[in-house]
Design an enzyme around this catalytic site. Structure first.
Site, PDB file in Angstrom:
ATOM      1  N   HIS A  83      45.575 -61.671  34.221  1.00  0.00           N
ATOM      2  CA  HIS A  83      45.588 -61.176  35.615  1.00  0.00           C
ATOM      3  C   HIS A  83      44.615 -60.024  35.825  1.00  0.00           C
ATOM      4  CE1 HIS A  83      48.829 -58.090  34.612  1.00  0.00           C
ATOM      5  NE2 HIS A  83      48.243 -57.433  35.590  1.00  0.00           N
ATOM      6  N   TRP A 212      57.350 -59.992  37.526  1.00  0.00           N
ATOM      7  CA  TRP A 212      58.305 -58.880  37.454  1.00  0.00           C
ATOM      8  C   TRP A 212      59.685 -59.340  36.991  1.00  0.00           C
ATOM      9  CZ3 TRP A 212      55.585 -54.588  37.808  1.00  0.00           C
ATOM     10  CH2 TRP A 212      54.512 -54.503  38.705  1.00  0.00           C
ATOM     11  N   ASP A 220      49.726 -64.361  29.502  1.00  0.00           N
ATOM     12  CA  ASP A 220      48.870 -63.515  30.342  1.00  0.00           C
ATOM     13  C   ASP A 220      47.817 -62.766  29.507  1.00  0.00           C
ATOM     14  OD1 ASP A 220      47.785 -62.031  32.358  1.00  0.00           O
ATOM     15  OD2 ASP A 220      49.682 -61.243  33.119  1.00  0.00           O
ATOM     16  N   ASN A 326      51.791 -59.382  44.340  1.00  0.00           N
ATOM     17  CA  ASN A 326      52.217 -58.564  43.205  1.00  0.00           C
ATOM     18  C   ASN A 326      52.815 -57.237  43.691  1.00  0.00           C
ATOM     19  OD1 ASN A 326      52.298 -57.998  40.333  1.00  0.00           O
ATOM     20  ND2 ASN A 326      50.600 -56.590  40.686  1.00  0.00           N
ATOM     21  N   SER A 653      48.728 -52.712  32.374  1.00  0.00           N
ATOM     22  CA  SER A 653      48.411 -54.126  32.199  1.00  0.00           C
ATOM     23  C   SER A 653      47.316 -54.235  31.153  1.00  0.00           C
ATOM     24  CB  SER A 653      47.876 -54.713  33.505  1.00  0.00           C
ATOM     25  OG  SER A 653      48.910 -54.894  34.405  1.00  0.00           O
TER      26      SER A 653
HETATM   27  N1  GLU Z   1      52.184 -56.513  36.072  1.00  0.00           N
HETATM   28  C1  GLU Z   1      51.947 -55.181  36.465  1.00  0.00           C
HETATM   29  C2  GLU Z   1      50.967 -55.163  37.620  1.00  0.00           C
HETATM   30  O1  GLU Z   1      50.268 -56.100  37.793  1.00  0.00           O
HETATM   31  C3  GLU Z   1      51.306 -54.348  35.405  1.00  0.00           C
HETATM   32  C4  GLU Z   1      52.138 -53.586  34.502  1.00  0.00           C
HETATM   33  C5  GLU Z   1      53.247 -52.851  35.170  1.00  0.00           C
HETATM   34  O2  GLU Z   1      53.140 -52.434  36.324  1.00  0.00           O
HETATM   35  O3  GLU Z   1      54.243 -52.716  34.479  1.00  0.00           O
HETATM   36  O4  GLU Z   1      50.892 -54.207  38.361  1.00  0.00           O
END
Ligand code: GLU
Length: 716
Positions: A83, A212, A220, A326, A653
């Site tokens: 991502h 989430w 990923d 997101n 990330s």
């Molecule tokens: N998946 C989260 C994002 O894209 C990244 C890591 C996190 O926020 O814990 O913002």
């Protein structure tokens, strides 16, 4: 200009008030603190000095790529999240070469393609410049002047440092709000190329539905490579460039980890607001987050409809939808968590206790007595004008052509000024990137969507109360906000503009202010008309910040007195370490999550339809139980994702998850739904982060991607 305003307004501006610092038992430790932590007693088996001390320390394997990545070979190969690379993969994709759908693999170095828009920064050194920065604040300065004085001094320090360190970039980061400032020196690598990106059906398996969430089954990850000029200096993309040689890269532990094991992460967490005032949390919960959730949901809906029948259009929107969705889900998680925990109420109770402590002593009362009410007054002001400020910001960040026009217009004003007097985006050190982002953004422009988004914002603006109208819009529409009038206005704007032509925009960016002033274009005209409002807003933001910074600085002083302990600063995009253990949790009554998922779970979730459309070749490998060297001895399957109780946020990330011996065992990519609230309040009870297990990364790369040569490069 507008993009930046929007960012400042909607993220920092309202939150410009960074909250006061985090307690020491949480844990995004600045690298200056690493040696003070007793990491050996927590489970680390190597000398902590290996993480940060010499030129060969682990921190030199860490790169900032918007989020985080880590070098895994001596030839500049680094790993991050799918991502994180997504925007670059999208930029390289066409209907014919759809790397999002099919993935991408370069079998030779010559086949590696440019990851447009990506850069990689490495932290080289840092030094405290608080005294220098704060000496610019003079007694009697008003709030906006205070902010400007600090900005000016910061720019001077940066300019001098970059002059003394040719080829490096300097940044001054505020650590404790209004109190401490650290100067960081970075190496910035600008030629980044794609090496291996799995198809979306692996890299984003589960999509927004699983985002989430735990249990998770997303691969990923992506491999990229950093290049430099033949003499080793950072350079823009050129076929002559050669792979970068990092001072340090991470060794991989292909046997991974198990439940209970010690792990630590290094990375660039973006922003946290721990210990922020209750008035700020209430503002977030009641005003800002619900607004953003609604607005993002609306935009996603519009874009999905536009792309429904046309893959080409869907590709143009892919990255933007992903980003909006997101954040939207993150905010929904936060809003739910705030209610569940009664966070605002809890914070109010804490503040009452603090206030009692302040009142108990005459001198303290005089020094600190009104801090909390003074902070609350700033957020009250924020609430009052939020509606129009948000729309003004989104006009620039959500409507492509207006954002573009605003930047072009402001560039004409700012670029002729002496470099240090310009707004940061227009300084020589930043403008090339701003320009590149602008042009990349234009490639994703799709007129019907842009028009529809603009229309929504006009409708929102039409409902603003008299006192906070956006006058230039009222004038443009002649006060008539009927469907027909808006439709007619938009048709005229889009039919009359040339800003959708990248060559024309390039030309505008080269013009002198005099030449630019003569250009007639409906979007440029609107940007010109809105500019005074934008400047006024910026001034207001600076004043708010000037008011809040010293208040928060004093709040942290008195809180330290009250609690009798020190703090670590909130996350601010600088390099941090966090540690913990591989560990499950109980999200709700009677549900017990274990911390390792496996390939079996991928197959169980597979429906054949996006986002659960596992590639048949991967399912076949599972059927044949072709797990190679990556089978977990107890689970008898390939581990896919792992869960652990470290302290992470957006920006982590792609952070390497490292075991007690300093070896890479996973790539962080997310948190659980309950942990989205981390940014305001971390707790061992519900804060869990998620990584893709290195065994899944290696298994996919070898068995599915058939890229044995990459494993060889990793030393396996
Ligand atoms: N998946 C989260 C994002 O894209 C990244 C890591 C996190 O926020 O814990 O913002």
């Amino acid at each position: 200009m507008f993009q930046r305003i929007a960012a400042v307004l909607l993220f920092c501006g309202l939150i410009l008030s960074p909250a006061y610092p985090a307690a020491v038992d949480e844990g995004m430790y600045p690298i200056s603190e690493i040696m003070k932590l007793d990491l050996r007693s927590k489970g680390l088996e190597i000398d902590p000095a290996e993480i940060y001390s010499t030129d060969r320390s682990l921190i030199f394997a860490i790169v900032g790529v918007g989020a985080t990545g880590s070098f895994v070979s001596p030839d500049g190969l680094f790993v991050t999240n799918h991502h994180v690379a997504f925007g670059a993969v999208q930029a390289a994709s066409t209907r014919e070469n759809d790397y999002i759908r099919d993935g991408f693999l370069a079998r030779t170095r010559a086949e590696e393609i440019q990851a447009k828009g990506m850069t990689a920064r490495i932290t080289e050194s840092f030094r405290d410049v608080s005294a220098e920065v704060l000496s610019s604040v003079l007694p009697g300065m008003d709030f906006a002047a205070r902010t400007k004085a600090i900005e000016k001094r910061t720019k001077e320090i940066v300019a001098q440092t970059e002059k003394d360190n040719p080829g490096k970039r300097a940044e001054v980061s505020e650590m404790f709000t209004g109190k401490t400032y650290i100067l960081f020196i970075y190496t910035y690598l600008k030629d980044i190329r794609m090496v291996y990106v799995p198809p979306r059906s692996i890299g984003e398996f589960g999509g927004e539905e699983d985002n989430w969430m735990w249990p998770r089954h997303t691969g990923d990850f992506s491999f990229l490579r950093a290049y430099v000029a033949p003499d080793g200096s950072p350079a823009d993309y050129s076929p002559q460039n050669v792979p970068f040689k990092p001072k340090r890269f991470l060794r991989i532990q292909p046997r991974g980890v198990d439940e209970g094991d010690f792990v630590f992460l290094l990375g660039y967490p973006g922003r946290t607001y721990r210990h922020s005032a209750a008035s700020f949390l209430a503002f977030e919960e009641e005003v800002r987050m619900p607004y953003v959730v609604d607005w993002y949901a609306r935009q996603i809906d519009l874009m999905e409809k536009m792309g429904a029948g046309d893959r080409g259009v869907a590709l143009l929107h892919a990255s933007r939808i992903k980003g909006l969705a997101n954040t939207m889900k993150n905010y929904r998680g936060k809003l739910k968590g705030m209610k569940r925990l009664g966070l605002v109420e809890r914070r109010r109770e804490d503040e009452k206790a603090l206030q009692r402590f302040i009142e108990a002593d005459l001198e303290r009362r005089e020094r600190y007595g009104t801090i909390l009410t003074d902070i609350a007054a700033v957020y009250d002001d924020n609430r009052a004008s939020f509606g129009s400020e948000a729309i003004l910001g989104y006009l620039g960040s959500s409507v492509n052509l207006l954002g573009l026009a605003s930047t072009v217009h402001e560039a004409g004003i700012e670029r002729p000024k002496p470099d240090l007097e310009r707004e940061p985006a227009y300084m020589d050190r930043n403008f090339p990137r701003v320009r590149q982002r602008l042009m990349l953004g234009l490639r994703n422009h799709y007129e019907p969507t842009d028009k529809a988004v603009f229309r929504e914002l006009i409708l929102k603006a039409s409902k603003l109360p008299e006192a906070s109208r956006i006058k230039p819009l009222d004038e443009a529409l002649g006060g008539d906000f009927s469907e027909t009038a808006i439709g007619g206005y938009l048709n005229k704007m889009y039919a009359g503009t040339r800003l959708n032509d990248s060559r024309f925009v390039e030309k505008l960016l080269e013009m002198t202010p005099g030449e630019l002033a003569k250009v007639e274009d409906p979007f440029l005209d609107l940007a010109r008309a809105l500019y005074p409002d934008v400047l006024e807003l910026r001034e207001k933001q600076k004043a708010r910040r000037g008011a809040l910074d010293p208040l928060y600085a004093r709040l942290s002083d008195v809180k330290e007195l009250f609690l009798g302990k020190g703090f670590i600063p909130d996350a601010n995009g600088t390099l941090r370490l966090t540690y913990g253990r591989i560990k499950g949790y109980e999200p709700v009554d009677a549900v017990d999550y274990s911390p390792i998922t496996t390939l079996r779970g991928v197959i169980e979730k597979t429906t054949g339809r996006e986002p659960f459309d596992t590639p048949p070749a991967l399912a076949e490998l599972f059927e044949k139980r072709d797990f190679g060297a990556f089978e977990h001895p107890r689970l008898r399957d390939v581990p896919v994702c792992i869960l652990y109780d470290t302290d992470t946020t957006g920006g982590n990330s792609g952070s390497p998850v490292i075991n007690a011996r300093g070896e890479l065992i996973g790539i962080n990519f997310d948190r659980t739904y309950e942990a989205t609230i981390n940014d305001y309040a971390w707790s061992e009870e519900y804060s869990r982060s998620i990584a893709v297990d290195i065994r899944y990364v290696l298994w996919v790369t070898q068995k599915f991607g058939r890229a044995d040569f990459l494993l060889k490069e990793l030393g396996l």
